[in-house]
Design an enzyme around this catalytic site. Sequence first.
Site, PDB file in Angstrom:
ATOM      1  N   GLU A  63       0.842  -1.199   0.000  1.00 65.27           N
ATOM      2  CA  GLU A  63       0.000   0.000   0.000  1.00 65.27           C
ATOM      3  C   GLU A  63       0.878   1.250   0.000  1.00 65.27           C
ATOM      4  O   GLU A  63       1.976   1.248   0.544  1.00 65.27           O
ATOM      5  CB  GLU A  63      -0.953  -0.015   1.193  1.00 65.27           C
ATOM      6  CG  GLU A  63      -0.290  -0.087   2.574  1.00 65.27           C
ATOM      7  CD  GLU A  63      -0.095   1.284   3.200  1.00 65.27           C
ATOM      8  OE1 GLU A  63      -0.559   2.285   2.620  1.00 65.27           O
ATOM      9  OE2 GLU A  63       0.522   1.340   4.265  1.00 65.27           O
ATOM     10  N   LYS A  64       0.379   2.304  -0.651  1.00 68.44           N
ATOM     11  CA  LYS A  64       1.104   3.576  -0.708  1.00 68.44           C
ATOM     12  C   LYS A  64       0.672   4.445   0.460  1.00 68.44           C
ATOM     13  O   LYS A  64      -0.424   5.008   0.459  1.00 68.44           O
ATOM     14  CB  LYS A  64       0.852   4.286  -2.039  1.00 68.44           C
ATOM     15  CG  LYS A  64       1.664   5.571  -2.185  1.00 68.44           C
ATOM     16  CD  LYS A  64       1.381   6.253  -3.512  1.00 68.44           C
ATOM     17  CE  LYS A  64       2.224   7.519  -3.636  1.00 68.44           C
ATOM     18  NZ  LYS A  64       1.903   8.503  -2.579  1.00 68.44           N
ATOM     19  N   THR A  65       1.510   4.527   1.452  1.00 67.86           N
ATOM     20  CA  THR A  65       1.183   5.249   2.672  1.00 67.86           C
ATOM     21  C   THR A  65       1.202   6.757   2.438  1.00 67.86           C
ATOM     22  O   THR A  65       2.062   7.290   1.755  1.00 67.86           O
ATOM     23  CB  THR A  65       2.207   4.893   3.780  1.00 67.86           C
ATOM     24  OG1 THR A  65       2.226   3.480   3.940  1.00 67.86           O
ATOM     25  CG2 THR A  65       1.818   5.525   5.092  1.00 67.86           C
ATOM     26  N   GLY A 226      -3.078   4.898  -2.541  1.00 66.11           N
ATOM     27  CA  GLY A 226      -2.789   4.064  -3.698  1.00 66.11           C
ATOM     28  C   GLY A 226      -1.973   2.829  -3.369  1.00 66.11           C
ATOM     29  O   GLY A 226      -1.925   2.359  -2.226  1.00 66.11           O
TER      30      GLY A 226
END
Length: 426
Positions: A63-65, A226
């Site tokens: 996951e895009k933190t 994202g």
Amino acid sequence: MHSSVPPEIPGTLVHPQHAEELKDVVAGLLHRDGNRRFPGAQPVSFARQHIVELQQNEYFMCEKTDGIRCLLFLSYQGVETPNGGEMYEPVTFLIDRKNQYYQVEPPLRFPFHMLPDDEDKFLFNTILDGELVHDRIPGQPKPRLVFYVFDCLVIDGTNYTTRPLDRRIGYMKKQIFEPYNNWIAKHPGRLAQEAFRVKEKLVYPPYHCRNIFENVLPNLPHGNDGLIFTCKSTRYMFGTDQHILKWKPPHENTIDFKLKLGEFPMFDPEDGEEGLIPDYDAQPDRIMLLVQYDKSTYKPFQHDLYVTDQEWETLKGLDQRLDGRIIECFRDEQGRWRFKKEDDGTPRWRDDKKDANHISTVRSVLESIEDPVTEQDLIAVEAKVREAVYRLREDEKERMKHEQLQREQMERDAKKRKFSEVNGGH
């Protein structure tokens, strides 16, 4: 989803002269021949052709933190003891994308992986890549500061950037997180003394998108905007890496612009003086969004920033410099470019970045907006990606088996030659 970007990087900004010395140390650890620029890898925007790329090379997905990108640099310093001797203590730095160094107090202390039970030994000459975020913990009024590590560049002085991603993650697990987590389990009280927690970011196969969207993302303790896909077999790249793919849902596709205020309307303050003066309370005639073309050249974007009256009041109420700052923006359903908002309604300033997005990045994001790859698109190709990945793994097994047979044959041939020489060449 709430914002999880910390208001600031913890620690004290290192004096530029000392920072230059640290940059030399980091460049040396990375074998960069004195290159002092920020070494962190940068992704490219996920485009439709990358769906095929996921079937041609194996990728890891995470996951895009929604946080602040930093490098964590574990170092050391000599400290004089009362008896006139010298001992060594850990020193911790966070490096932001502007290549500024922040010294963190108290320093983090990681066990030395070769002597994990020796509390006098600690890990240094180590550089980790990750994201600094605020995690919201149920039942706790304040968020917890966490550094999520997703890659390693150097561990204990060994440069791993030339190794493929799966090897880098393997070294990171074995030499950093296994000793660290065991140490924390034995000393749970020490966590409260640390400036922030350090955790390993979980990775998934690229054919688990449905699980990510339905189960992982909704339960994250922090903001997310994202997914990141990183090629399993490639080395760590300094700067833009074509094999790190940044996927965002259409509504999260953003561009970082440099803000430039236009002309303010003039008015007569009726103060007895002749002439008009600018009305800085009113909106300027335009708020330009600038795009970087090279280090010294910025040009206006094709659209200005759209700001409502209420948003302008918010901007004025900040009582901060606006002109020249980097601001994160998105395109709304009406095609207008708006600033992305924090939880309190203020703009998402990208003060962690020295420059706005380059025109190449802008074009890539615009392509993603015009022809977006949606969540449904990624789920729809799961079966194809799974089949392709399994095939790639089988091919890799066959390649390794073939190489092993070749090595064994070479060893047999070498033994035959040696036997022949011993027996007079017969």
